[in-house]
Design a protein around this motif. Structure first.
Motif, PDB file in Angstrom:
ATOM      1  N   TRP A 117       0.554  -0.718   0.177  1.00 58.19           N
ATOM      2  CA  TRP A 117       0.037  -0.298   0.405  1.00 58.19           C
ATOM      3  C   TRP A 117       1.089   1.062   0.126  1.00 58.19           C
ATOM      4  O   TRP A 117       1.913   1.355   0.503  1.00 58.19           O
ATOM      5  CB  TRP A 117      -0.995  -0.065   1.055  1.00 58.19           C
ATOM      6  CG  TRP A 117      -2.036  -1.533   1.051  1.00 58.19           C
ATOM      7  CD1 TRP A 117      -1.520  -2.784   1.574  1.00 58.19           C
ATOM      8  CD2 TRP A 117      -3.033  -1.251   0.363  1.00 58.19           C
ATOM      9  NE1 TRP A 117      -2.793  -3.209   1.927  1.00 58.19           N
ATOM     10  CE2 TRP A 117      -3.143  -2.761   0.896  1.00 58.19           C
ATOM     11  CE3 TRP A 117      -3.893  -0.899  -0.290  1.00 58.19           C
ATOM     12  CZ2 TRP A 117      -4.672  -3.263   0.227  1.00 58.19           C
ATOM     13  CZ3 TRP A 117      -5.012  -1.055  -0.891  1.00 58.19           C
ATOM     14  CH2 TRP A 117      -5.166  -2.533  -0.464  1.00 58.19           C
ATOM     15  N   HIS A 118       0.618   2.310  -0.135  1.00 60.07           N
ATOM     16  CA  HIS A 118       0.674   3.017  -0.639  1.00 60.07           C
ATOM     17  C   HIS A 118       0.219   4.278   0.747  1.00 60.07           C
ATOM     18  O   HIS A 118       1.703   4.575   1.722  1.00 60.07           O
ATOM     19  CB  HIS A 118       0.590   4.438  -2.051  1.00 60.07           C
ATOM     20  CG  HIS A 118       1.270   5.418  -1.989  1.00 60.07           C
ATOM     21  ND1 HIS A 118       2.701   5.826  -2.118  1.00 60.07           N
ATOM     22  CD2 HIS A 118       0.368   6.865  -1.294  1.00 60.07           C
ATOM     23  CE1 HIS A 118       2.758   7.026  -1.940  1.00 60.07           C
ATOM     24  NE2 HIS A 118       1.642   8.541  -1.438  1.00 60.07           N
ATOM     25  N   ASN A 119      -0.302   4.730   0.979  1.00 63.76           N
ATOM     26  CA  ASN A 119      -0.773   5.438   2.170  1.00 63.76           C
ATOM     27  C   ASN A 119      -2.225   5.233   2.573  1.00 63.76           C
ATOM     28  O   ASN A 119      -3.328   5.801   2.294  1.00 63.76           O
ATOM     29  CB  ASN A 119      -0.279   6.641   2.826  1.00 63.76           C
ATOM     30  CG  ASN A 119      -0.782   7.002   3.477  1.00 63.76           C
ATOM     31  OD1 ASN A 119      -0.853   6.677   4.598  1.00 63.76           O
ATOM     32  ND2 ASN A 119      -0.884   8.229   3.725  1.00 63.76           N
ATOM     33  N   LEU A 120      -2.704   4.026   3.482  1.00 64.09           N
ATOM     34  CA  LEU A 120      -3.572   3.029   3.859  1.00 64.09           C
ATOM     35  C   LEU A 120      -3.879   3.373   4.945  1.00 64.09           C
ATOM     36  O   LEU A 120      -3.138   3.570   5.779  1.00 64.09           O
ATOM     37  CB  LEU A 120      -3.903   2.168   3.531  1.00 64.09           C
ATOM     38  CG  LEU A 120      -5.263   1.593   3.337  1.00 64.09           C
ATOM     39  CD1 LEU A 120      -6.608   2.080   2.599  1.00 64.09           C
ATOM     40  CD2 LEU A 120      -4.674   0.141   3.419  1.00 64.09           C
ATOM     41  N   ASN A 121      -5.581   4.174   5.594  1.00 62.32           N
ATOM     42  CA  ASN A 121      -6.007   4.453   6.610  1.00 62.32           C
ATOM     43  C   ASN A 121      -7.095   3.454   6.770  1.00 62.32           C
ATOM     44  O   ASN A 121      -8.019   3.251   6.300  1.00 62.32           O
ATOM     45  CB  ASN A 121      -6.755   5.838   7.048  1.00 62.32           C
ATOM     46  CG  ASN A 121      -5.035   7.100   6.966  1.00 62.32           C
ATOM     47  OD1 ASN A 121      -3.754   6.757   7.374  1.00 62.32           O
ATOM     48  ND2 ASN A 121      -5.455   8.242   6.068  1.00 62.32           N
ATOM     49  N   ILE A 122      -7.029   3.010   8.453  1.00 63.49           N
ATOM     50  CA  ILE A 122      -8.168   2.073   8.637  1.00 63.49           C
ATOM     51  C   ILE A 122      -8.607   1.936  10.232  1.00 63.49           C
ATOM     52  O   ILE A 122      -7.644   2.392  10.811  1.00 63.49           O
ATOM     53  CB  ILE A 122      -7.076   0.072   8.360  1.00 63.49           C
ATOM     54  CG1 ILE A 122      -7.372   0.209   7.122  1.00 63.49           C
ATOM     55  CG2 ILE A 122      -9.006  -0.211   8.830  1.00 63.49           C
ATOM     56  CD1 ILE A 122      -6.920  -1.226   7.057  1.00 63.49           C
ATOM     57  N   VAL A 123      -9.636   2.279  10.468  1.00 66.18           N
ATOM     58  CA  VAL A 123      -9.763   2.623  11.491  1.00 66.18           C
ATOM     59  C   VAL A 123     -10.817   0.691  11.750  1.00 66.18           C
ATOM     60  O   VAL A 123     -11.744   0.626  11.053  1.00 66.18           O
ATOM     61  CB  VAL A 123     -11.517   3.851  11.752  1.00 66.18           C
ATOM     62  CG1 VAL A 123     -11.829   3.332  13.029  1.00 66.18           C
ATOM     63  CG2 VAL A 123     -10.770   4.955  10.995  1.00 66.18           C
ATOM     64  N   THR A 124     -10.692   0.895  12.892  1.00 69.80           N
ATOM     65  CA  THR A 124     -11.423  -0.683  13.477  1.00 69.80           C
ATOM     66  C   THR A 124     -11.862  -0.715  14.806  1.00 69.80           C
ATOM     67  O   THR A 124     -11.165  -0.088  15.264  1.00 69.80           O
ATOM     68  CB  THR A 124     -10.570  -1.265  12.888  1.00 69.80           C
ATOM     69  OG1 THR A 124     -11.641  -3.029  13.145  1.00 69.80           O
ATOM     70  CG2 THR A 124      -9.272  -1.911  13.691  1.00 69.80           C
TER      71      THR A 124
END
Length: 257
Positions: A117-124
């Motif tokens: 990934w280049h720049n992936l933001n994940i909220v969980t």
């Protein structure tokens, strides 16, 4: 006029074909009264051949219980991994996404971890998933806090909900316990349903990842109507009738083989 045995066969054949039948529809198709079909359904239910639900009949009891996530992991694993492999293609390189809890969502997390990934933001809210994705390069994980629901290993409650006020995301991927074409999309607890609704308001698109066994099932907590969903990714076990009704609701349906 059809005999009782012929009516019973007609009802059961249609149950096997469509996954459910409406008493009104059967009465109209066979040219008999709804009272007659209700009696037929009651007889068939007494024999354990179907389950009656509010003017309709289904092959089995549609109501599901809250099940431990470790047990869910062992249910339809191949279908869940195929769904996850397809759903990951909906994630863009620089997306900001929310991933809810559940075994299919965890499989999606595994697919994300395998890719660059280049720049992936994940909220969980899903604790297992937060730990898994903390090892992924160029993936920024925001772990929601709150009360831990032991069966799902996910956090719930007001603290988790308030944290979403600071998030603006492109997509939500979430699993469900039931997709009922009359009652909508459901999960096993009210608190989880509330949190998922809040997640939906924080995202531009809502994507359900669920294997075909979830169709016709009903969890305790109602998340939303079918029309509120943008995309459903499922497997080829979905019935033709269910697929048509999903598409009629304006939902994009992705079926993996």
């Amino acid at each position: 006029m059809l005999s009782i045995a012929e009516r019973h066969k007609y009802i059961l054949d249609n149950l096997n074909r469509y996954g459910f039948v409406r008493i009104t529809d059967v009465a109209n198709e066979l040219g008999v009264t709804k009272v007659t079909i209700r009696k037929d359904v009651k007889i068939l239910e007494s024999k354990g051949l179907l389950y009656k639900v509010h003017g309709s009949a289904r092959p089995t009891n549609p109501h599901v219980n809250d099940t431990d996530v470790h047990i869910k992991d062992s249910m339809n694993p191949d279908a869940k991994h195929r769904i996850a492999a397809r759903a990951v293609g909906l994630v863009e390189q620089t997306d900001s996404i929310i991933l809810s809890s559940g075994s299919t969502v965890y499989a999606l997390g595994e697919e994300i971890r395998r890719r660059a990934w280049h720049n992936l933001n994940i909220v969980t809210p899903f604790l297992r998933l937060g730990v898994l994705l903390s090892e992924a390069e160029n993936v920024n994980v925001v772990q929601l806090g709150g009360c831990i629901h032991r069966k799902s290993l996910s956090v719930l409650g007001e603290a988790a909900s308030r944290a979403l006020d600071d998030c603006i995301c492109s997509k939500l991927f979430f699993g469900v316990d039931g997709i009922d074409l009359e009652y909508g999309v459901t999960t096993s607890t009210i608190d989880e349903a509330k949190l998922v609704r809040k997640m939906m308001r924080s995202c531009s698109r809502s994507i359900v990842v669920a294997d075909s066994s979830k169709f016709g099932q009903r969890g305790f907590g109602r998340i939303c109507s079918l029309e509120d969903i943008d995309v459903i990714v499922t497997d080829s076990g979905i019935s033709e009738q269910a697929a048509l009704m999903v598409e009629d609701a304006g939902v994009d349906l992705i079926i993996v083989e």
